[in-house]
Scaffold this motif. Structure first.
Motif, mmCIF file in Angstrom:
data_model
loop_
_atom_site.group_PDB
_atom_site.id
_atom_site.type_symbol
_atom_site.label_atom_id
_atom_site.label_comp_id
_atom_site.label_asym_id
_atom_site.label_seq_id
_atom_site.Cartn_x
_atom_site.Cartn_y
_atom_site.Cartn_z
ATOM 1 N N GLY A 33 0.761 -1.239 0.000
ATOM 2 C CA GLY A 33 0.000 0.000 0.000
ATOM 3 C C GLY A 33 0.785 1.280 0.000
ATOM 4 N N LYS A 34 2.087 1.226 -0.286
ATOM 5 C CA LYS A 34 2.878 2.467 -0.309
ATOM 6 C C LYS A 34 4.069 2.330 -1.248
ATOM 7 C CE LYS A 34 4.801 0.833 4.022
ATOM 8 N NZ LYS A 34 4.704 1.017 5.486
ATOM 9 N N ALA A 35 4.689 3.466 -1.558
ATOM 10 C CA ALA A 35 5.798 3.516 -2.505
ATOM 11 C C ALA A 35 7.132 3.497 -1.774
ATOM 12 C CB ALA A 35 5.693 4.770 -3.360
ATOM 13 N N HIS A 36 8.079 2.764 -2.346
ATOM 14 C CA HIS A 36 9.446 2.704 -1.839
ATOM 15 C C HIS A 36 10.351 3.183 -2.978
ATOM 16 C CE1 HIS A 36 7.905 0.130 1.475
ATOM 17 N NE2 HIS A 36 7.135 -0.351 0.521
ATOM 18 N N ARG A 37 10.996 4.317 -2.795
ATOM 19 C CA ARG A 37 11.750 4.961 -3.877
ATOM 20 C C ARG A 37 13.009 4.176 -4.213
ATOM 21 N NH1 ARG A 37 15.633 9.060 -5.115
ATOM 22 N NH2 ARG A 37 16.443 8.983 -2.990
ATOM 23 N N ILE A 38 13.237 4.007 -5.518
ATOM 24 C CA ILE A 38 14.467 3.388 -6.006
ATOM 25 C C ILE A 38 15.475 4.482 -6.330
ATOM 26 C CG2 ILE A 38 15.484 2.062 -7.905
ATOM 27 C CD1 ILE A 38 12.832 0.518 -8.080
ATOM 28 N N ILE A 39 16.697 4.323 -5.858
ATOM 29 C CA ILE A 39 17.770 5.275 -6.150
ATOM 30 C C ILE A 39 18.353 4.900 -7.506
ATOM 31 C CG2 ILE A 39 19.970 6.225 -5.374
ATOM 32 C CD1 ILE A 39 19.166 5.300 -2.518
ATOM 33 N N GLU A 40 18.044 5.693 -8.519
ATOM 34 C CA GLU A 40 18.449 5.366 -9.882
ATOM 35 C C GLU A 40 19.945 5.628 -10.088
ATOM 36 O OE1 GLU A 40 14.196 6.367 -12.057
ATOM 37 O OE2 GLU A 40 15.739 7.903 -11.945
ATOM 38 N N GLN A 41 20.598 4.704 -10.774
ATOM 39 C CA GLN A 41 22.028 4.843 -11.048
ATOM 40 C C GLN A 41 22.340 4.171 -12.370
ATOM 41 O OE1 GLN A 41 24.525 3.382 -7.897
ATOM 42 N NE2 GLN A 41 26.443 3.948 -8.929
ATOM 43 N N LYS A 42 22.886 4.922 -13.295
ATOM 44 C CA LYS A 42 23.203 4.373 -14.613
ATOM 45 C C LYS A 42 24.313 3.329 -14.515
ATOM 46 C CE LYS A 42 21.904 8.594 -17.084
ATOM 47 N NZ LYS A 42 22.379 9.700 -17.943
ATOM 48 N N GLY A 43 24.183 2.289 -15.339
ATOM 49 C CA GLY A 43 25.206 1.269 -15.414
ATOM 50 C C GLY A 43 25.142 0.209 -14.337
ATOM 51 N N VAL A 44 24.110 0.249 -13.493
ATOM 52 C CA VAL A 44 23.946 -0.722 -12.413
ATOM 53 C C VAL A 44 22.735 -1.594 -12.740
ATOM 54 C CG1 VAL A 44 23.497 -1.047 -9.945
ATOM 55 C CG2 VAL A 44 24.951 0.840 -10.714
ATOM 56 N N SER A 45 22.888 -2.919 -12.653
ATOM 57 C CA SER A 45 21.781 -3.814 -12.968
ATOM 58 C C SER A 45 20.626 -3.595 -12.000
ATOM 59 C CB SER A 45 22.234 -5.272 -12.918
ATOM 60 O OG SER A 45 22.586 -5.638 -11.601
ATOM 61 N N LEU A 46 19.425 -3.921 -12.452
ATOM 62 C CA LEU A 46 18.235 -3.646 -11.652
ATOM 63 C C LEU A 46 18.294 -4.284 -10.271
ATOM 64 C CD1 LEU A 46 15.356 -3.954 -14.272
ATOM 65 C CD2 LEU A 46 16.212 -1.886 -13.192
ATOM 66 N N GLU A 47 18.750 -5.538 -10.198
ATOM 67 C CA GLU A 47 18.785 -6.222 -8.909
ATOM 68 C C GLU A 47 19.670 -5.513 -7.903
ATOM 69 O OE1 GLU A 47 18.158 -9.633 -11.889
ATOM 70 O OE2 GLU A 47 19.129 -7.676 -11.828
ATOM 71 N N ASP A 48 20.687 -4.774 -8.398
ATOM 72 C CA ASP A 48 21.643 -4.111 -7.508
ATOM 73 C C ASP A 48 21.281 -2.658 -7.200
ATOM 74 O OD1 ASP A 48 23.209 -6.409 -7.345
ATOM 75 O OD2 ASP A 48 24.333 -5.890 -9.159
ATOM 76 N N LEU A 49 20.267 -2.111 -7.876
ATOM 77 C CA LEU A 49 19.828 -0.758 -7.538
ATOM 78 C C LEU A 49 19.271 -0.734 -6.115
ATOM 79 C CD1 LEU A 49 17.987 0.394 -10.803
ATOM 80 C CD2 LEU A 49 20.244 1.111 -9.994
ATOM 81 N N LYS A 50 19.466 0.389 -5.424
ATOM 82 C CA LYS A 50 19.067 0.500 -4.025
ATOM 83 C C LYS A 50 17.647 1.036 -3.877
ATOM 84 C CE LYS A 50 23.163 -0.856 -2.763
ATOM 85 N NZ LYS A 50 23.364 -2.229 -2.261
ATOM 86 N N VAL A 51 16.978 0.562 -2.832
ATOM 87 C CA VAL A 51 15.605 0.948 -2.530
ATOM 88 C C VAL A 51 15.552 1.565 -1.137
ATOM 89 C CG1 VAL A 51 13.209 0.148 -2.331
ATOM 90 C CG2 VAL A 51 14.786 -1.028 -3.865
ATOM 91 N N GLU A 52 14.845 2.686 -1.018
ATOM 92 C CA GLU A 52 14.578 3.271 0.301
ATOM 93 C C GLU A 52 13.316 2.616 0.855
ATOM 94 O OE1 GLU A 52 14.278 7.486 -0.043
ATOM 95 O OE2 GLU A 52 16.432 7.779 -0.289
ATOM 96 N N TYR A 53 13.491 1.656 1.737
ATOM 97 C CA TYR A 53 12.356 0.925 2.309
ATOM 98 C C TYR A 53 11.641 1.811 3.317
ATOM 99 C CZ TYR A 53 9.708 -3.105 3.981
ATOM 100 O OH TYR A 53 8.699 -3.984 4.294
ATOM 101 N N SER A 54 10.345 1.992 3.139
ATOM 102 C CA SER A 54 9.593 2.933 3.972
ATOM 103 C C SER A 54 8.690 2.220 4.972
ATOM 104 C CB SER A 54 8.741 3.847 3.079
ATOM 105 O OG SER A 54 7.916 4.681 3.862
#
Length: 310
Positions: A33-54
């Motif tokens: 029921g809520k959004a957790h922002r992904i910290i976008e970074q070029k050249g990094v595979s999706l699985e390794d992108l970071k998420v701000e867990y809320s």
């Protein structure tokens, strides 16, 4: 009327002007029921992108209240006992399925369905998101993906599990599932997939032989961009509706005979097309069954695709 600064907590189900709905300014995960922002970074595979867990109660989650609890997408899936990325189907989203309030509404309709949605920003060449020549049940003119040579549009990539895909196949109405294998799509982190899928409906709204794109959706195109509210006003005038705008909207949403009559009337503005980049899939493949690539050194073509976010 709703145009600029559409409220985040109002969905198209609440008012048709909202469609396609406000979009977060970054990739995100919608979960519980809520959004957790992904910290976008070029050249990094999706699985390794970071998420701000809320842990916030707000629908906007870590977009509204930044979180110190940061983990990778891969770890997010593992910790919440969700299917890994390789077991999911890469499915394009371009309409209201990126609107947080719409996601909340849809998942509230089916409490038994897992509400996890991974939404990654991306760009596509030679396509644009335009108004369809039909009505959604809540009175909006929905989005369709259409061929526009040289256009560059924002499109999001989601990754659905088999159960979610089966549910969507039952609920997407006249849309059919198509495959894009032209490598004209890239995610914000610079990743390409061998194939992506989307729900496809080849019927654009055409007024005086002109198609219209959505003002809400970023992109570069030869088409005019207009708000949903403006399209509905145009339809009201062409239909010669004798009443206020509020009455017109009310009839579209709640008067079934009027809705059906208006839907039939809209057919005169239908422009059927064929999009050569979208073909019927022989088989629906999961991420782990296809080629994918991401590069830390992005070539000019990819940089151009990502330029609509700069």
């Amino acid at each position: 009327m709703y145009k600029e600064n559409k409220p985040v907590d109002v969905s198209p189900y609440d008012h048709p002007d909202i469609y396609p709905g406000p979009r977060p300014d970054s990739s995100f995960i919608y979960f519980e029921g809520k959004a957790h922002r992904i910290i976008e970074q070029k050249g990094v595979s999706l699985e390794d992108l970071k998420v701000e867990y809320s842990d916030a109660d707000s629908l906007q989650g870590s977009f509204k209240e930044p979180s110190d609890y940061i983990l990778s997408i891969g770890d997010f899936l593992h910790e919440n006992e969700l299917l890994p990325l390789e077991e999911r189907v890469p499915l394009i989203a371009y309409g209201s399925n990126i609107c947080l309030a719409q996601l909340r509404y849809k998942f509230n309709l089916n409490k038994n369905l897992n509400d996890f949605v991974l939404c990654v920003r991306g760009s596509m060449l030679d396509s644009d998101i335009v108004y369809g020549s039909f009505l959604a049940p809540y009175g909006s003119l929905p989005a369709i993906v259409a061929p526009v040579k040289g256009a560059m549009t924002e499109i999001w990539l989601t990754f659905v599990d088999p159960e979610q895909l089966e549910h969507m196949n039952r609920t997407e109405g006249g849309y059919v599932l198509r495959e894009h294998a032209g490598q004209k799509f890239v995610t914000m982190n610079g990743e390409r997939f061998e194939s992506v899928y989307a729900y496809y409906y080849p019927h654009a709204l055409s007024i005086n032989q002109e198609w219209f794109r959505f003002m809400d959706i970023k992109g570069e195109s030869c088409l005019s961009a207009v708000w949903q509210a403006e399209i509905l006003n145009r339809m009201k005038d062409l239909y010669k509706f004798q009443g206020t705008r509020e009455e017109f909207i009310h009839h579209l949403r709640w008067n079934i005979p009027f809705y059906k009559e208006f839907q039939q009337w809209l057919k005169q503005f239908d422009a059927e097309f064929d999009h050569p980049d979208w073909t019927e899939p022989k088989v629906i493949r999961k991420v782990g069954e296809m080629k994918r690539s991401v590069s830390k050194h992005l070539d000019p073509e990819i940089e151009k695709l990502l330029s609509i976010y700069l």
